[in-house]
Structure formats: C-alpha cells, structure tokens
Design an enzyme around this catalytic site. Structure first.
Site, PDB file in Angstrom:
ATOM      1  N   CYS A  88       0.810  -1.295   0.068  1.00  0.00           N
ATOM      2  CA  CYS A  88      -0.220  -0.224   0.042  1.00  0.00           C
ATOM      3  C   CYS A  88       0.947   1.084   0.152  1.00  0.00           C
ATOM      4  O   CYS A  88       1.130   1.989   1.019  1.00  0.00           O
ATOM      5  CB  CYS A  88      -0.939  -0.038   1.178  1.00  0.00           C
ATOM      6  SG  CYS A  88      -2.541  -0.521   0.943  1.00  0.00           S
ATOM      7  N   GLU A  89       1.584   1.415  -1.147  1.00  0.00           N
ATOM      8  CA  GLU A  89       2.328   2.455  -1.187  1.00  0.00           C
ATOM      9  C   GLU A  89       2.881   3.111  -2.748  1.00  0.00           C
ATOM     10  O   GLU A  89       3.295   1.859  -3.401  1.00  0.00           O
ATOM     11  CB  GLU A  89       3.764   1.837  -0.398  1.00  0.00           C
ATOM     12  CG  GLU A  89       5.019   2.943  -0.398  1.00  0.00           C
ATOM     13  CD  GLU A  89       4.739   3.693   1.181  1.00  0.00           C
ATOM     14  OE1 GLU A  89       4.350   3.069   2.020  1.00  0.00           O
ATOM     15  OE2 GLU A  89       5.390   4.710   1.121  1.00  0.00           O
TER      16      GLU A  89
END
Ligand code: LLP
Length: 434
Positions: free
Chosen positions: A364-365
């Site tokens: 999640c980046e």
C-alpha cells in the site's frame, strides 16, 4: 536479454530464463513466488578469485572478509568459511548467525557505528578476531568489556580517509560528512589512536577505511590506501607504535544493467598492492597484512528474484503497470535509491523485449516500484518476471511491511536446487505478537 549478462544466467531451449542450470519457471512452480535464487558456483568462484588475487599480487599476505550485511544467513557463512574467507559482521544478529553456523570467531571482524554494550560483550566473549572502533566513546566501552572478560582485545579503527568515490550519496561513506569512523583532517583519528594506545586491554593492530559502495573506478581505492599508509607512518613516527594490518573495506561495483562495467577484482588488487608496497617503502613502514571486505561483489550478481505477474494495468499515454507479488518488501533498493535493475519476462525470454513496463509491488504505497519504464517481452497474468543481480542488499534489507512474509531463498548449483532460507509463514508473522 543479452545472452552474456553474466556467468549465471542464460536462455534455455524452452525459451525460459535459466539460472545456475535450473529453469526459472520450474523453480517458481516448485517453490512459489516471490523467490530469491542464488547461484552457488558463482559465489564460490568469486571468493576464489579474490583469494587468488591476493596470492598473485600480495604474496597471499592478506585475507578477504565477506561483508555479511550484503546477505547474511547460516548457509552463506558456511560457504564463505569453506572458501577460506573471513567475515565482517555489523550487529549482534549477524555475529550470532555466523557463530551458530560454526564460523571461526577469530576470522570475524566486528563493525558498527554504535555497537551496544551487549553486542560488545558478545563479541569479546566469543573472541572475535577484531573489533573495529568507530568513535571515541566506544574505545572505553570495549576496553571495559575486555577487562570484564579478562582478555586483551585486538582492535582496528575505522578512519575516514576523505576520498570521494563518486557514488550515490546514500552509500558514500569515506568523506568527512559521514556517521562512520574517525575523521583524519580534524585530528579526531589521531586522538582516537592515542586513546586506544592508552587503553590497558586493547591492542591496536589495524587501521580500516571503507570509501563507499558500487564503485567502478580503481583510483579512489588507490588514493585511500596511500592516505592510510601515510597515517600509519605518522603513528609510527609520532607515537612509536607500528600498525601491522590495513583493512581497505569493500565497495567493488557489480553489473546490474548492461551499461555497468565492473573492473576485474584482480585489477583492483594489482593496483592497490603496488601502491601499498611503494608507499610503505617511501615512508619506511612495514608492508602491512591487508584485508578487504567485499559484500555486494560476492553475492550480488549470483542472485535473482522471481515474481508472478498478477495484473497488467495499461494507462493510455501514461504508463503500463505490471503488478508482481513482491516489491519493496523484498527489494527496497529502487524505492530507496532509485537503483537500476535488469528486468526480464522469464517466461518469454525468446520474445522481443518491446513492452515498456513499470514493475509495481503489492504494498500500500505508490512508491512501491521495483523498476520504472523497463523493456520486457509483453507480459500477461501468470508470467514469471525475473529481476537480476538481487543477491546483495535485497534479502538482507527485506521487511514485513503490510505483514508480507519474506520469500524463501533457494540455492542452485549445476541444475540442482535446495532451500537455504525457508519462506516465512503467517505463523512466523505473528510469532512475537502478544
Ligand atoms: N565494509 C564496510 C565497513 C561497509 O560499510 C560496507 C558496506 C562493506 C564493507 C561492503 O561493501 P560492498 O562491497 O557490499 O559494497 N544498502 C546499500 C549498500 C550499503 C553498503 C554499506 N556498507 C545498497 O543496497 O546499495
């Protein structure tokens, strides 16, 4: 892919990428992805190349120490030991791994810019060959530990020789603005030497320097070696103490992409040996026993990582995201340094690499990318993507971000494969949770 990328990888008759004689697609099926692969033959050959270069140019009066930060696990320690190299460790964890693998303590050098008291105790008690002093505070700490265990401890001092090796800012450690070691220019190094010589339980046998990493140029290594000999002479002349060993650190560059042109390790030894001998004669000091600390160059090119493509997201006029099942958790080097890598569609090596891909991880980046705008054969879901030269600073810098388990590491040799580090399980992930 250029068929001669390195000694480890080639295209086989199925049009698949082969590493150390093993078909990468079969490895991915057998062990799952993401998967780190290491070619044992290549690792052993490079260890031998370093040892040979010492014999050829320095009468064998030295020892390469494998910098285990590049990839530390018990099997690597065993291999390096079998190849008769020493070991550089930088933490209690690396030291523990080496000792558990049966690595002889006296061939271990213990580094670190802020060793804790318990790490120092551990190193002194185990009887490591050398503790490398990084700063003034540490000298008293190591002296105290030596007294506690009733030992005389052989120490080195990490010196900043002030050499700019033109490498990436984050991995340039030889110049004055560095958290590592004693500065020469400011007189800090000389003060440190005096302090070590005054310490009752320490024996100063060695000076150390490390000028950076992924360096292709021989000149900065030669310059650093010469500066170190001058300092050894100053210590002899002004303090009457003879330092008999010199450690020149690591930093030898490897091939990540076609444009990288690594210097043969032997060429490095040839130049540095000549410079050391000449300077030692000029300054009237004994020719020192030498150490070097290659990390990346021993394991880097021997490694590759395999991933499975989960989706291909084409954003017209923008870019094509190829999503893989790993990412910054197993290879943070692009996110951290923008490092270049060779990416291959291992399922279609015989096809034209005409598709521009941004290889994205599953964290999640947004910055979780392994490489941007690289050319690969057009991928589809389920294809195996290989990233080459991932043996160094990949597994060793891996994390559990998003609670992703770390991949397994598989050693390949002459067409055979074996797991040397197991894949983490979800149980491993919660092991320390309470
Ligand atoms: N000796 C000392 C004291 C070091 O600090 C290092 C690396 C080495 C030896 C080994 O250097 P090598 O031969 O591997 O270049 N994480 C970065 C690399 C950091 C290197 C730190 N020190 C990367 O992924 O590029």
């Amino acid at each position: 892919m250029n068929k001669n990328f390195n000694a480890s990888v080639r295209v086989n008759s199925k049009g698949h990428l082969e590493i150390g004689g093993c078909d990468s697609i079969e490895l991915a099926e057998k062990y799952g992805t993401p998967l780190y692969i290491l070619d044992e033959t290549m690792i052993r050959n490079i260890c031998r190349e370093y040892l040979e270069s010492f014999k050829k140019y320095y009468d064998g009066k030295g020892l390469p120490l494998y910098a285990s930060k590049a990839l530390c696990c018990m099997e690597m320690c065993r291999i390096v030991n079998e190849e008769n190299l020493g070991l550089d460790v930088v933490s209690g964890g690396e030291l523990y791994t080496a000792l558990k693998a049966g690595f002889p303590a006296e061939k271990i050098h213990f580094h670190g810019n802020n060793k804790t008291v318990s790490e120092i105790d551990m190193a002194v008690e185990a009887g490591v060959g050398k503790i490398v002093m990084d700063n003034l505070s540490e000298i008293a700490r190591v002296d105290k530990a030596a007294e506690k265990f009733g030992k005389k401890v052989s120490v080195s001092m990490r010196i900043k020789p002030g050499v700019d090796a033109h490498t990436h800012d984050f991995i340039r450690t030889g110049q004055i603005d560095s958290k590592f070691g004693f500065a020469l220019e400011t007189g800090e190094a000389f003060e440190g030497v005096k302090k070590v010589l005054e310490a009752k339980n320490l024996n100063l046998t060695e000076l150390h320097c490390h000028i950076g990493s992924q360096i292709f140029d021989i000149a900065p290594f030669v310059a650093a070696a010469e500066i170190m000999i001058e300092f050894i002479a100053k210590i002899k002349n002004e303090l009457g103490h003879t330092v008999t060993e010199l450690n020149l650190g690591g930093g030898f560059g490897i091939k990540y992409v076609e444009e990288d042109k690594p210097v043969a390790y032997e060429k490095y030894m040839e130049a540095v040996s000549a410079a050391i001998k000449a300077k030692a004669q000029e300054y009237g000091v004994p020719v020192p026993y030498i150490y070097i600390e290659p990390g990346r160059s021993i394991v880097g090119e021997a490694g590759a990582t395999l991933y499975t493509v989960g989706s291909v997201k084409e954003i017209p006029g923008v870019r094509n995201y190829v999503a893989i099942d790993g990412g910054m958790t197993d290879n943070i080097r692009y996110a951290l340094y923008g490092s270049a890598y060779t990416v291959i569609n291992a399922s279609k090596v015989d096809k034209e690499a005409d598709y521009k891909a941004t290889v994205a991880g599953k964290c999640c980046e947004s910055g979780d990318l392994v490489q941007e705008n690289c050319m690969i054969a057009k991928p589809c879901d389920g294809d195996i993507i290989a990233v080459l030269s991932t043996g160094a600073y990949n597994y060793s810098m891996a994390s559990n971000y998003n609670r992703n388990p770390r991949p397994a590491v598989v050693m390949v040799k002459d067409g055979e494969s074996r797991v040397i580090i197991k894949r983490e399980t979800y149980e491993d992930i919660i092991r320390n949770d309470i």
